[in-house]
Design a protein around this motif. Sequence first.
Motif, PDB file in Angstrom:
ATOM      1  N   ALA A 130       0.676  -1.223  -0.066  1.00 15.01           N
ATOM      2  CA  ALA A 130       0.102  -0.024   0.033  1.00 15.01           C
ATOM      3  C   ALA A 130       0.678   1.327   0.160  1.00 15.01           C
ATOM      4  N   PHE A 131       2.178   1.089   0.575  1.00 14.93           N
ATOM      5  CA  PHE A 131       2.789   2.321   1.006  1.00 14.93           C
ATOM      6  C   PHE A 131       3.898   2.694  -0.864  1.00 14.93           C
ATOM      7  N   GLU A 132       3.752   1.476  -1.340  1.00  8.66           N
ATOM      8  CA  GLU A 132       4.577   1.772  -2.475  1.00  8.66           C
ATOM      9  C   GLU A 132       3.626   2.294  -3.919  1.00  8.66           C
ATOM     10  N   THR A 133       2.422   2.501  -3.498  1.00 13.84           N
ATOM     11  CA  THR A 133       1.552   3.020  -4.609  1.00 13.84           C
ATOM     12  C   THR A 133       1.908   4.469  -5.123  1.00 13.84           C
ATOM     13  N   ASP A 134       1.714   4.563  -6.340  1.00 10.73           N
ATOM     14  CA  ASP A 134       1.880   6.244  -6.915  1.00 10.73           C
ATOM     15  C   ASP A 134       0.928   7.039  -6.027  1.00 10.73           C
ATOM     16  N   GLU A 135      -0.291   6.407  -5.661  1.00 14.30           N
ATOM     17  CA  GLU A 135      -1.206   7.574  -4.986  1.00 14.30           C
ATOM     18  C   GLU A 135      -0.547   7.806  -3.643  1.00 14.30           C
ATOM     19  N   TYR A 136       0.134   6.886  -2.780  1.00 13.05           N
ATOM     20  CA  TYR A 136       0.729   7.286  -1.563  1.00 13.05           C
ATOM     21  C   TYR A 136       1.720   8.169  -1.678  1.00 13.05           C
ATOM     22  N   ARG A 137       2.570   8.126  -2.869  1.00 10.88           N
ATOM     23  CA  ARG A 137       3.791   8.686  -2.873  1.00 10.88           C
ATOM     24  C   ARG A 137       3.396  10.306  -3.289  1.00 10.88           C
ATOM     25  N   LEU A 138       2.458  10.334  -4.266  1.00 14.63           N
ATOM     26  CA  LEU A 138       1.779  11.716  -4.746  1.00 14.63           C
ATOM     27  C   LEU A 138       1.244  12.365  -3.498  1.00 14.63           C
ATOM     28  N   ARG A 139       0.537  11.691  -2.755  1.00 15.90           N
ATOM     29  CA  ARG A 139      -0.010  12.276  -1.362  1.00 15.90           C
ATOM     30  C   ARG A 139       0.931  12.809  -0.499  1.00 15.90           C
ATOM     31  N   LEU A 140       2.242  12.077  -0.356  1.00 17.72           N
ATOM     32  CA  LEU A 140       3.232  12.276   0.422  1.00 17.72           C
ATOM     33  C   LEU A 140       4.016  13.400   0.078  1.00 17.72           C
ATOM     34  N   GLN A 141       4.118  13.483  -1.496  1.00 20.80           N
ATOM     35  CA  GLN A 141       4.963  14.582  -1.921  1.00 20.80           C
ATOM     36  C   GLN A 141       4.175  15.932  -1.697  1.00 20.80           C
ATOM     37  N   GLU A 142       2.798  15.696  -2.036  1.00 20.51           N
ATOM     38  CA  GLU A 142       1.970  16.968  -1.757  1.00 20.51           C
ATOM     39  C   GLU A 142       2.289  17.625  -0.159  1.00 20.51           C
ATOM     40  N   ILE A 143       2.161  16.776   0.577  1.00 20.79           N
ATOM     41  CA  ILE A 143       2.394  17.225   2.025  1.00 20.79           C
ATOM     42  C   ILE A 143       3.755  17.812   2.214  1.00 20.79           C
ATOM     43  N   ASP A 144       4.734  17.071   1.557  1.00 21.59           N
ATOM     44  CA  ASP A 144       6.082  17.769   1.786  1.00 21.59           C
ATOM     45  C   ASP A 144       6.228  19.033   0.986  1.00 21.59           C
ATOM     46  N   ASP A 145       5.459  19.183  -0.197  1.00 22.70           N
ATOM     47  CA  ASP A 145       5.625  20.346  -0.998  1.00 22.70           C
ATOM     48  C   ASP A 145       4.954  21.377  -0.249  1.00 22.70           C
ATOM     49  N   GLU A 146       3.873  20.942   0.355  1.00 23.27           N
ATOM     50  CA  GLU A 146       3.065  22.041   1.150  1.00 23.27           C
ATOM     51  C   GLU A 146       3.915  22.881   2.249  1.00 23.27           C
ATOM     52  N   LEU A 147       4.449  21.968   2.773  1.00 26.35           N
ATOM     53  CA  LEU A 147       5.461  22.288   3.810  1.00 26.35           C
ATOM     54  C   LEU A 147       6.647  23.184   3.544  1.00 26.35           C
ATOM     55  N   LYS A 148       7.147  22.709   2.404  1.00 24.76           N
ATOM     56  CA  LYS A 148       8.480  23.457   1.544  1.00 24.76           C
ATOM     57  C   LYS A 148       7.551  24.991   1.280  1.00 24.76           C
ATOM     58  N   PRO A 222       8.741  24.774  13.519  1.00 28.42           N
ATOM     59  CA  PRO A 222       8.692  23.454  14.181  1.00 28.42           C
ATOM     60  C   PRO A 222       7.209  23.040  13.887  1.00 28.42           C
ATOM     61  N   GLN A 223       6.324  24.118  14.191  1.00 21.31           N
ATOM     62  CA  GLN A 223       4.887  23.910  14.330  1.00 21.31           C
ATOM     63  C   GLN A 223       4.514  23.480  12.800  1.00 21.31           C
ATOM     64  N   TRP A 224       4.857  24.156  11.776  1.00 25.82           N
ATOM     65  CA  TRP A 224       4.693  23.717  10.415  1.00 25.82           C
ATOM     66  C   TRP A 224       5.092  21.976  10.123  1.00 25.82           C
ATOM     67  N   GLN A 225       6.362  21.682  10.773  1.00 28.94           N
ATOM     68  CA  GLN A 225       6.695  20.488  10.611  1.00 28.94           C
ATOM     69  C   GLN A 225       5.844  19.475  11.202  1.00 28.94           C
ATOM     70  N   ARG A 226       5.747  19.991  12.398  1.00 34.69           N
ATOM     71  CA  ARG A 226       4.578  18.778  13.021  1.00 34.69           C
ATOM     72  C   ARG A 226       3.328  18.748  12.546  1.00 34.69           C
ATOM     73  N   GLU A 227       2.767  19.895  12.077  1.00 35.61           N
ATOM     74  CA  GLU A 227       1.708  19.749  11.102  1.00 35.61           C
ATOM     75  C   GLU A 227       1.954  18.905  10.096  1.00 35.61           C
ATOM     76  N   ALA A 228       2.947  18.770   9.338  1.00 32.84           N
ATOM     77  CA  ALA A 228       3.281  18.143   8.267  1.00 32.84           C
ATOM     78  C   ALA A 228       3.330  16.640   8.739  1.00 32.84           C
ATOM     79  N   ARG A 229       3.929  16.419   9.769  1.00 36.71           N
ATOM     80  CA  ARG A 229       4.147  15.123  10.281  1.00 36.71           C
ATOM     81  C   ARG A 229       2.803  14.537  10.741  1.00 36.71           C
ATOM     82  N   ASN A 230       2.145  15.434  11.389  1.00 34.04           N
ATOM     83  CA  ASN A 230       0.740  14.741  11.599  1.00 34.04           C
ATOM     84  C   ASN A 230      -0.098  14.319  10.350  1.00 34.04           C
TER      85      ASN A 230
END
Lengths: 796, 278
Positions: A130-148, A222-230
């Motif tokens: 489930a964690f190797e799907t493109d959908e997961y990667r995409l959503r993870l990238q979105e969170i990372d991009d959002e933080l950045k 740190p708060q943004w990072q925590r939010e991203a982690r959550n």
Amino acid sequence: MKKPLDKSQLYTACDSSRFDFETTDQLKDLPEIIGQNRAMQALHVGVNIQHDGYNLFVLGPPGLGKHAVVREYLESLSKSRETPPDWVYVNNFEKPSEPIAISLTSEHALIFRDDMHQLVEDLCSAIPGAFETDEYRLRLQEIDDELKKTIESAFGQLNEEAEASHMRLLRTPHGFAFAPIRNNEVIKPKEFDELPEQEKRQIEKTIHALEEKLTGILRMQPQWQREARNKVKELNREIVMFASGHLIDELKRKYQDHSVIQNYLEAVQQDVIQNLQNFRRDEDAQDHMNMPLMKMPAFRRYEVNIIVDHTQHDGGVPVVFTDLPNYANLIGAVEHTVHMGALQTDFTLIKAGALHQANGGYLVIDALKLLTQPYAWEGLKRALISREIKIQSLGQIYSLVNTVSLEPEPIPLTIKVVLIGDRMLYYLLHAYDTEFKQLFKIAADFEERVERTSENQRVYARMIAGMLHRNNLRPFECSAVARIIEHGARLAGDAEKLSINVTAISEVLCEADYYAAESSQSVVGREHVQRAIDAKFYRGDRIREQLHEAINRGILLIDTDGAKVGQINGLAVMQLGDVSFAMPSRITATARLGSGKVVDIERETKLGGAIHSKGVFILSSFLAERYAKDYPLSLSASLVFEQSYGRIEGDSASMAELCSLLSALSNLPILQSMAITGSVNQRGESQAIGGVNEKIEGFFDICRFRGLSGSQGVLIPASNRMHLMLRADVIEACEAGQFAVYAYNTVDEAMEILTGETAEHVNSQVEARLSHLEKIRQNLAKHDKDISGDNGKGTD
Amino acid sequence: MEKVLISRILVALDASTSSRNVLQAGITLATHFNAELNVLFIEDIDLLHVAELPFVREVIYGAPVGRSINVMAMERSLQTQTAQLRKLVESIARENQIKITFSVMRGNVARMLCDASQQTDLLVIGKNTQLLLKSRKIGSITRLVLSTARCNLAVLQYGSSIERPVVVVYTGDRTGQRALALAIELAREDHNQLIIVLPAVDDSEYQQLCESVQNNVRDPSLQISLTRLSINSAEQILQVIQQVHGRILLLENDSAFLTDLEQQLLITQSDIPVILLR
């Protein structure tokens, strides 16, 4: 003159012609246990009463087959009862130190464990997938991009604001700083100094404002990072729920009627979400490539530790016998493993005790073994009183250790405990342990002997047949069975009883079978049984032989002919291991003027026991009662067991001592060819003693060695006649008139046989002697008075 | 076809921990081209200037308020940074068994880099991405170096490394041929796979470029993929890179088919290393 006992009185043979079988093969095995009706009834009641405290104590001496009887009875009963539930321990994800106990329908523990193994295996493949799907990667990238984007946006705006204010954000070795710029270059300090004061202040103000904003951004980071982690966690949770939800739901459906398992599976799901990295770390899996999945540290938490599993049973309730009833084996234990020098444990290391295994059924424990194991008795009582099994180490209970350990959830206990032990243990526990009375309300008292009736002899034969069958031994001829029955009577020490010491009987059966095999016989005959009995006696006969040798060589002084005043042959029984035998012992008595005291030298030297001393006191009373009713006994007598260097106990020699004393008083010699046994009461009546057969045989052996003269014999109390089961050689000698056994009722009868004089004569001699002594005493007293009177006058 | 000689490589480092990747990229390229490797650290003079201003404070991550700075403290910090960097370079040189010369200069970073680029064949630099908006992904120093430096230039995003397959934009002119030659050399170690992007606006131009490629690439072992750009834009090139999973891009500097702005945008937006041939 008293006549000796005839052959029929010396031995009660078993008439094999009355048996309606030739060999034991023709006999049916005995279904029930012979002579234990009382014990069996107690067992029945104890096992069937379901109230608290109706546990059992089976008491009786060793060798009666108590364990076998109890086992057979309980196992036959257990089949008809419903199998109790299985028990497992699982991890408590909230409080790992308090593992959860789960009960499952019988034989379902293994199924549940397999289900959990399968679940973990499935999760291990489903979750990484489930964690190797493109959908997961995409959503993870979105969170990372959002933080950045958030950070970049904050810094970008600040940078733009700085540039608009002619400032530049510089990276310093430790952080950031703002610098004023002119012409796209940082203003040099000199240039800055030359600026108008107002401009300088403006720059300073602007820089401070920018610094405040920068600090704010850094503080928010740190708060943004925590939010991203959550958000990542929430995403992971969604993915795990998606990947594992249907697997866990499937199990939930399977165990929908089991609320504890439902809750447990819920907790498993939450734990999988929180520890999903365990399912995603391929490199770890490779590290433990040779290790089963559930043994890996990451997955042990989902293991199911089966504490009680009834798949091995044929059905019914368990019947558990414990060989080593120590505390841990009874109550269970939490084991530890050593890891890097430290002790570690978890719920998978909880080990079941006998109480767990027998829960819902029966637990049979040897009482002595239980009581000799430290704290085991206390632990058992605690479990029975609280009606639950709480696994605690002794260190925890007695606060000997303060380390954190497991406290597994207690398991409800429904059990019948059967203790097996000897009578003394039962009576001691009953007297000194108040809880024992509450917990073991039923006593099953095993008999040692049964009546030797014709019916019982037939039943006994069937019991023998059963034992032969169970031990795969050769069949016995009916004469051999008759010999076993006679031996049973001898073991019982009573011609009218039969011993039901199955161990002793079984030993003879096995040995007789061996001798039959040695003689290439397919059926065991009477001679094989006799050989087995003789061989067993011979093996334990070394000490007896040495003592007899000492007598025959004149080291231990025993006369077997002639007559002597104040000397008699007594008989003492010794028990060494399985063998008991008798030894003649010379008893002598002396009498002289005195104050009426009979001195027991054994007592004075503290070699005599209480019962022996009591016997000697009875002599004094007898003398006074019979011979000195009207005047005081002016006698001082001494009694001693010659060449006795050990402790003497029992009153079976009191008649011998009395006869010896009467001989000394009457001055009538006692025939040394005779030996006597028996105790006496104050009226001079004989009383039965134990070991009568051994005593007769002991004296017979000495006499035979020296040559049987025909005048030798043994006097026994008449009440011991029923106990006679003598050896064949003794009976033959008696039949041939070479040896004699006399049964006497009173001391008078004994003295007549021992002295060859009438009782009247003996008594008149004794009275005359005592009267004479009294006169001497009176004269001496008068003389003393005269002397003291003269002295008084002189003084006056 | 004219070969590109890369015998001296200069890697510009800053004090950030991520510049380790830039150094590693420099080592990869130096090993490949068998070139001399120099590392340069420039102590930013602006920091010392700022430290002299009495009201400027250093804002530190995790600290509640800014910290006062002065020249002496800044000097000490720079010395510490330099020492740490020297140690890092030495250790990486040992690990990779390569000779690296390390030099430290002080001054305006961009200018010093441009000056230093005159003495080298390839300058390797990182682009700062942490503090700026996506649209302005390269810092002012990188921007200045891009416009001013005279040598070939490798620009890396911090964290990226030199990998394959190689993508080269071939325009057919002299610099384009040099880019193609360098790309061929870099591609040899990856199953000889080379993706050539042809910025041709019409079919005839595309045909010409194809022929040019055929004329210039005579190595039959090379597996060449030709891709035609439908529109000559940075965005289009980035799309091609994504489609072919390109890991390094080579193109000529100041090419006719991309404006300066487009080129800067390409470098800004690219997540893979870009080598600009001059």
